[in-house]
Every structure is written in structure tokens, then in C-alpha cells.
Design a protein around this motif. Structure first.
Motif, PDB file in Angstrom:
ATOM      1  N   ASP A   1       0.847  -1.185   0.000  1.00  0.00           N
ATOM      2  CA  ASP A   1       0.000   0.000   0.000  1.00  0.00           C
ATOM      3  C   ASP A   1       0.891   1.247   0.000  1.00  0.00           C
ATOM      4  O   ASP A   1       1.882   1.288   0.732  1.00  0.00           O
ATOM      5  CB  ASP A   1      -0.885  -0.008   1.253  1.00  0.00           C
ATOM      6  N   PRO A   2       0.553   2.243  -0.810  1.00  0.00           N
ATOM      7  CA  PRO A   2       1.368   3.462  -0.825  1.00  0.00           C
ATOM      8  C   PRO A   2       1.537   4.109   0.550  1.00  0.00           C
ATOM      9  O   PRO A   2       2.552   4.750   0.811  1.00  0.00           O
ATOM     10  CB  PRO A   2       0.602   4.395  -1.770  1.00  0.00           C
ATOM     11  N   LYS A   3       0.581   3.905   1.444  1.00  0.00           N
ATOM     12  CA  LYS A   3       0.682   4.465   2.794  1.00  0.00           C
ATOM     13  C   LYS A   3       1.827   3.837   3.586  1.00  0.00           C
ATOM     14  O   LYS A   3       2.280   4.392   4.580  1.00  0.00           O
ATOM     15  CB  LYS A   3      -0.636   4.276   3.547  1.00  0.00           C
ATOM     16  N   GLU A   4       2.283   2.666   3.149  1.00  0.00           N
ATOM     17  CA  GLU A   4       3.379   1.982   3.831  1.00  0.00           C
ATOM     18  C   GLU A   4       4.753   2.490   3.402  1.00  0.00           C
ATOM     19  O   GLU A   4       5.765   2.111   3.986  1.00  0.00           O
ATOM     20  CB  GLU A   4       3.297   0.478   3.576  1.00  0.00           C
ATOM     21  N   VAL A   5       4.793   3.323   2.381  1.00  0.00           N
ATOM     22  CA  VAL A   5       6.069   3.830   1.874  1.00  0.00           C
ATOM     23  C   VAL A   5       6.477   5.068   2.671  1.00  0.00           C
ATOM     24  O   VAL A   5       5.758   6.053   2.717  1.00  0.00           O
ATOM     25  CB  VAL A   5       5.971   4.165   0.366  1.00  0.00           C
ATOM     26  N   ASP A   6       7.642   4.980   3.298  1.00  0.00           N
ATOM     27  CA  ASP A   6       8.194   6.092   4.083  1.00  0.00           C
ATOM     28  C   ASP A   6       9.105   6.908   3.165  1.00  0.00           C
ATOM     29  O   ASP A   6      10.136   6.407   2.702  1.00  0.00           O
ATOM     30  CB  ASP A   6       8.979   5.554   5.266  1.00  0.00           C
ATOM     31  N   VAL A   7       8.746   8.162   2.901  1.00  0.00           N
ATOM     32  CA  VAL A   7       9.511   8.990   1.965  1.00  0.00           C
ATOM     33  C   VAL A   7      10.896   9.354   2.489  1.00  0.00           C
ATOM     34  O   VAL A   7      11.771   9.737   1.714  1.00  0.00           O
ATOM     35  CB  VAL A   7       8.734  10.273   1.565  1.00  0.00           C
ATOM     36  N   LYS A   8      11.110   9.204   3.796  1.00  0.00           N
ATOM     37  CA  LYS A   8      12.416   9.524   4.380  1.00  0.00           C
ATOM     38  C   LYS A   8      13.341   8.308   4.425  1.00  0.00           C
ATOM     39  O   LYS A   8      14.540   8.454   4.657  1.00  0.00           O
ATOM     40  CB  LYS A   8      12.240  10.104   5.779  1.00  0.00           C
ATOM     41  N   ALA A   9      12.798   7.142   4.188  1.00  0.00           N
ATOM     42  CA  ALA A   9      13.603   5.918   4.218  1.00  0.00           C
ATOM     43  C   ALA A   9      14.442   5.816   2.948  1.00  0.00           C
ATOM     44  O   ALA A   9      14.040   6.291   1.880  1.00  0.00           O
ATOM     45  CB  ALA A   9      12.691   4.701   4.338  1.00  0.00           C
ATOM     46  N   SER A  10      15.597   5.170   3.079  1.00  0.00           N
ATOM     47  CA  SER A  10      16.473   5.024   1.914  1.00  0.00           C
ATOM     48  C   SER A  10      15.906   3.971   0.958  1.00  0.00           C
ATOM     49  O   SER A  10      15.137   3.089   1.351  1.00  0.00           O
ATOM     50  CB  SER A  10      17.875   4.614   2.349  1.00  0.00           C
ATOM     51  N   PHE A  11      16.284   4.101  -0.292  1.00  0.00           N
ATOM     52  CA  PHE A  11      15.850   3.123  -1.294  1.00  0.00           C
ATOM     53  C   PHE A  11      16.370   1.731  -0.926  1.00  0.00           C
ATOM     54  O   PHE A  11      15.706   0.728  -1.200  1.00  0.00           O
ATOM     55  CB  PHE A  11      16.343   3.523  -2.691  1.00  0.00           C
ATOM     56  N   ASP A  12      17.538   1.667  -0.270  1.00  0.00           N
ATOM     57  CA  ASP A  12      18.093   0.389   0.177  1.00  0.00           C
ATOM     58  C   ASP A  12      17.138  -0.325   1.126  1.00  0.00           C
ATOM     59  O   ASP A  12      17.034  -1.548   1.106  1.00  0.00           O
ATOM     60  CB  ASP A  12      19.434   0.597   0.899  1.00  0.00           C
ATOM     61  N   ARG A  13      16.453   0.442   1.956  1.00  0.00           N
ATOM     62  CA  ARG A  13      15.530  -0.144   2.934  1.00  0.00           C
ATOM     63  C   ARG A  13      14.430  -0.954   2.245  1.00  0.00           C
ATOM     64  O   ARG A  13      13.909  -1.918   2.798  1.00  0.00           O
ATOM     65  CB  ARG A  13      14.917   0.948   3.797  1.00  0.00           C
ATOM     66  N   TYR A  14      14.094  -0.543   1.046  1.00  0.00           N
ATOM     67  CA  TYR A  14      13.053  -1.252   0.299  1.00  0.00           C
ATOM     68  C   TYR A  14      13.620  -2.364  -0.565  1.00  0.00           C
ATOM     69  O   TYR A  14      12.904  -2.968  -1.356  1.00  0.00           O
ATOM     70  CB  TYR A  14      12.245  -0.253  -0.543  1.00  0.00           C
ATOM     71  N   GLY A  15      14.907  -2.630  -0.412  1.00  0.00           N
ATOM     72  CA  GLY A  15      15.520  -3.744  -1.121  1.00  0.00           C
ATOM     73  C   GLY A  15      15.782  -3.483  -2.593  1.00  0.00           C
ATOM     74  O   GLY A  15      15.906  -4.431  -3.369  1.00  0.00           O
ATOM     75  N   LEU A  16      15.852  -2.217  -2.967  1.00  0.00           N
ATOM     76  CA  LEU A  16      16.120  -1.911  -4.367  1.00  0.00           C
ATOM     77  C   LEU A  16      17.612  -2.046  -4.651  1.00  0.00           C
ATOM     78  O   LEU A  16      18.421  -1.324  -4.087  1.00  0.00           O
ATOM     79  CB  LEU A  16      15.661  -0.495  -4.706  1.00  0.00           C
TER      80      LEU A  16
END
Length: 114
Positions: A58-73
Motif C-alpha cells: 500500500d502506498p501508505k506503507e512507503v516512508d519517503v524519508k527511508a532510503s531506497f536500500d531499505r526497500y531492497g532496491l
């Protein structure tokens, strides 16, 4: 003889030709500015949507301050992201930009020129 000032509607142009050309140019310039410049909020929204779709969350779960690494990209995923972002923005983006701006917030600020 006086000319009445009537807006341009359809095929009828009531303004004198030089004024019509200025109005047309102003409208075109405004449309170009709107199409080519995206603000931080629009860029951030696009990035949130992109990450959410990519990760099937869900887009609400995306933290805009978190690094892209945190999302496993990994590097190939971030290159895909920058390529798609380039297409959306209509301009060229360095594929390594996510190293300099490692979060949605920092990247969107940078791209918007904020």
C-alpha cells in the motif's frame, strides 16, 4: 471605429492579429511550463506510487524519508526506476542519482529544484 474585446472562442478570433499571437504564445508557454516542470509533491507522489507498485504494498506503507536500500532496491531496480522517472519527467537523469539522493524525499526535492 472601436474594437470590442471579446475572448477567443472556436474559430472566431476577435482580437487584432498581434494580440492573438501574443495570447497564443502565452498559452503555449504556460502549457509547456506545466508539462515540463513537476513540483516536489508530484514527483514524490510518483515515486511513492512506483515503489508501492514495485513492492506490491500500500502506498501508505512507503516512508519517503527511508532510503531506497531499505526497500531492497538493488542497482538494477534503481536504474529501472530512474529510467521510468526520466520518461515521466521528459528529461535525462543520471542513473546513479539515487546514490546522491538516497530517499524519495531527497530525490524529489532535488529534481524539483527545491
Amino acid at each position: 471605429m472601436t474594437q470590442s474585446i471579446v475572448p477567443i472562442f472556436g474559430e472566431q478570433n476577435f482580437y487584432p492579429r498581434p494580440i492573438q499571437e501574443k495570447i497564443s504564445m502565452a498559452i503555449q508557454n504556460q502549457e509547456i511550463a506545466v508539462e515540463t516542470h513537476k513540483n516536489q509533491s508530484a514527483i514524490q507522489g510518483w515515486l511513492v506510487s512506483y515503489i508501492a507498485q514495485l513492492l506490491e504494498i500500500d502506498p501508505k506503507e512507503v516512508d519517503v524519508k527511508a532510503s531506497f536500500d531499505r526497500y531492497g532496491l538493488d542497482s538494477s531496480a534503481t536504474i529501472g526506476l530512474t529510467s521510468d522517472l526520466e520518461n515521466w519527467l521528459g528529461g535525462s537523469i543520471d542513473p546513479t542519482i539515487t546514490y546522491d539522493y538516497p530517499s524519495i524525499e531527497s530525490l524529489s526535492k532535488h529534481l524539483a529544484g527545491s
